[in-house]
Design an enzyme around this catalytic site. Structure first.
Site, PDB file in Angstrom:
ATOM      1  CB  SER A 296      -0.880  -0.007   1.252  1.00 28.85           C
ATOM      2  OG  SER A 296      -1.436   1.267   1.471  1.00 28.85           O
ATOM      3  CE1 TYR A 319      -6.351   4.842  -2.178  1.00 32.10           C
ATOM      4  CE2 TYR A 319      -4.852   4.391  -0.378  1.00 32.10           C
ATOM      5  CZ  TYR A 319      -6.063   4.181  -1.017  1.00 32.10           C
ATOM      6  OH  TYR A 319      -6.976   3.317  -0.483  1.00 32.10           O
ATOM      7  CB  THR A 345      -6.410   2.391  -5.237  1.00 27.86           C
ATOM      8  OG1 THR A 345      -5.626   1.229  -4.974  1.00 27.86           O
ATOM      9  CG2 THR A 345      -7.738   2.279  -4.514  1.00 27.86           C
ATOM     10  CE  LYS A 417      -7.241  -3.036  -4.170  1.00 25.55           C
ATOM     11  NZ  LYS A 417      -7.794  -2.040  -3.253  1.00 25.55           N
ATOM     12  CG  HIS A 441     -11.156   0.368  -0.947  1.00 29.42           C
ATOM     13  ND1 HIS A 441     -10.316   1.137  -1.708  1.00 29.42           N
ATOM     14  CD2 HIS A 441     -10.630   0.398   0.301  1.00 29.42           C
ATOM     15  CE1 HIS A 441      -9.344   1.617  -0.947  1.00 29.42           C
ATOM     16  NE2 HIS A 441      -9.511   1.172   0.277  1.00 29.42           N
TER      17      HIS A 441
END
Ligand SMILES: Cc1cc2nc3c(=O)[nH]c(=O)nc-3n(C[C@H](O)[C@H](O)[C@H](O)COP(=O)(O)O)c2cc1C
Ligand SMILES: CCCCC(=O)C(=O)O
Length: 552
Positions: A296, A319, A345, A417, A441
């Site tokens: 992440s 992100y 994402t 994603k 998510h």
């Protein structure tokens, strides 16, 4: 007026009241017994407020009384009641062996319940004064169309074992006097989880409430959270028999990288809230399991720390921050440190409304990846500080044309994603992504999105094989992995089970979680007649949709 001095001659009213209460208590007790035993006694009408006076005569009937006061003991009145008697008679281990079913025991329950959904259309005015149950099986006449199914190890149920069923018994003594079996039987299964779901409770015990709530929670009503898991339960198998499954090969490839099984580690934030070793432990577990970990952007450990901790194949989840330079720097650091793909994402332009986090005022812990690049100081006295941070930091203006920007700053393949519809799947293939992750998510963003497994096929069809499609959300069993593969996924990613494994038992826990899913998948493949993942086809499963269609 003569006043009686006799002690029994109390004022009339209290005495009558006392007697009435006593009578009432007797009648109550009696009526309760009668109600319980009404099918035995046939005395349903013996007590009612109207014929309460007749109770006396009933009470003086010794044989009825004895009958009434007998509680229905021991004698079962139907086959199901034998189950409880067996439970009382057997050591837990044996009872569990005889009574249990596989995994979630969905089919165990369903085998019985499906009969309940069949109703009768009885015919009337047929002479049924003689009923003949008998039938023949392979030419042998039997008294009724009910035979004894083969079941193993009857001596665990009774010393006479199969003798009861008319076969020769050998002695139970050997089993009874075997101390190691006895010791084993009396040991209670403690602690060690036997499936991925059991890690959740261990994690709950291990973590402060705020962190557990953060990991486990979903958005708003948590409809999608539940549905992600339950939608898998509605898919059943169409297993094939007599296939050689003596060797099962779980391995597959993802973007050209060979992995041991189609189970990858989904990106999830802030692993140091779960365990002091954070993502380093997770990455080591992924490496030991020979699978891919997606790190992440919001990890507790840095891109570099994770890269140098082990040789796992790693992808980097991105992100996009308002400050695009930060995103660009993160991508370049991932590329430099040997991450093999960027997973963008796209379902979190803002953070979903997670009500437990709001109540707990969920914090933003140190995020070393973005330390000094993005401020994690948030002025938010009300509600989730994490949500406030996301609002300030994440770029809600990110849109399709930015995929071009991302492609311009990296040579790594880009996976997208958070796709849930055919429309977006088509757009994604048009802008040249290397893969699609069907994801909501983990139900943490928009509540009332469908369970991911229910939209997988739609996306797979839209993509038409141009790029691989992956799935995450609610995968808790090897059977779930199989179902996703049958509906067209190349592999699945798991989120919460990894975090729970990490919280409960560190690196070992994550390894265990992956291992359990692989073991279960292997068994599912064997029992479905699929020796390798490429043998898993659409016709090995039956979805809700098909069930409904078959009824039309
Ligand atoms: C605690 C937690 C943190 C997450 N953090 C991220 C994240 O940083 N980036 C991301 O793309 N997805 C994140 N996700 C979503 C997961 O990647 C994944 O989509 C989801 O967990 C899959 O569902 P599952 O938990 O039912 O397996 C997170 C999920 C959880 C549970
Ligand atoms: C600001 C993002 C937080 C991490 C995340 O994606 C999640 O909690 O689901």
């Amino acid at each position: 007026m003569v006043q009686s001095s006799n002690s029994t001659s109390q004022p009339l009213k209290p005495r009558i009241l006392h007697q009435a209460i006593q009578d009432w208590q007797v009648r109550e007790a009696l009526s309760r017994t009668l109600l319980t035993n009404r099918h035995l006694t046939g005395f349903d009408s013996a007590y009612s407020p109207q014929n309460a006076s007749s109770i006396k005569s009933l009470e003086s009937y010794p044989s009825i009384n004895a009958h009434v006061s007998r509680i229905m003991e021991g004698e079962p009145v139907n086959v199901n009641e034998f189950q409880e008697l067996a439970r009382q008679a057997l050591p837990k281990m044996y009872y569990d062996f005889f009574s249990g079913g596989a995994e979630d025991q969905y089919t165990l329950k369903e085998n019985v319940e499906a009969f309940r959904r069949i109703t009768f259309r009885p015919r009337i005015l047929v002479d049924v004064s003689r009923i003949n149950l008998s039938t023949t099986v392979l030419g042998y006449k039997i008294s009724a169309p009910i035979m004894v199914a083969p079941s193993a190890m009857h001596k665990l149920a009774h010393p006479e074992g199969p003798n009861l069923l008319g076969r020769n018994a050998s002695s139970i003594k050997s089993l009874d006097s075997n101390p190691s079996i006895n010791a084993h039987v009396s040991r209670i299964m403690e602690g060690e989880p036997v499936n991925v779901n059991e890690f959740q409770e261990l994690a709950r015990q291990a973590l402060p409430k705020m962190y557990y709530d953060y990991y486990s929670g979903g958005a708003e009503d948590q409809y999608t959270l539940k549905e992600n898991v339950e939608a898998f339960h509605r898919i059943t198998f169409r297993p094939r028999i007599l296939v050689d499954v003596s060797r099962i090969n779980l391995s597959t490839t993802v973007l050209g990288y060979k992995i041991s099984a189609p189970v990858m580690v989904a990106p999830s934030a802030m692993h140091k809230l779960a365990h002091p070793e954070g993502e380093i432990a997770t990455a080591r577990a992924a490496a030991a399991s020979n699978t891919i970990m997606v790190l992440s952007s919001m990890s507790s450990c840095t891109i570099e720390e994770v890269a140098s901790s082990c040789n796992a194949i790693r992808f980097f989840q991105l992100y996009v921050y308002k400050n695009r330079d930060v995103a660009a720097q993160l991508v370049q650091r991932a590329e430099r440190n040997g991450y093999k793909a960027i997973v963008l994402t796209v379902d979190a332009p803002m953070l979903g409304r997670r009500e437990a986090d709001i109540k707990n005022k969920m914090i933003v812990p140190p995020l070393k990846n973005i330390e000094g690049l993005v401020s994690t100081e948030v002025d938010n006295d009300e509600g989730s500080i994490l949500e406030g941070f996301a609002k300030g930091a994440l770029d809600a203006s990110l849109c399709w044309r930015d995929i071009g920007w991302l492609r311009s700053i990296t040579n790594l393949p880009i996976l997208i994603k958070g796709v849930l519809t055919r429309e977006d799947a088509i757009k994604a293939t048009e802008v040249g992504v290397a893969g699609i992750v069907v994801s909501n998510h983990g139900a943490r963003q928009l509540d009332y999105t469908p369970a991911t497994i229910t939209v997988l096929e739609e996306v797979v069809h839209a993509v038409g094989g141009k790029v691989p499609v992956f799935l995450d959300g609610g995968v808790r069993r090897g059977t779930d992995v199989f179902k996703a593969l049958a509906l067209g996924a190349q592999a699945v990613l798991i989120g919460r089970p990894v975090v729970y494994g990490l919280a409960a038992k560190g690196e070992y826990g994550v390894r265990k979680v992956i291992h359990m899913l692989k073991d279960e998948l292997e068994l599912t493949m064997a029992l479905s007649g699929c020796p390798s993942v490429k043998d898993i086809t659409r016709s090995h499963v039956r979805t809700e949709h098909e069930k409904i269609h078959s009824l039309l």
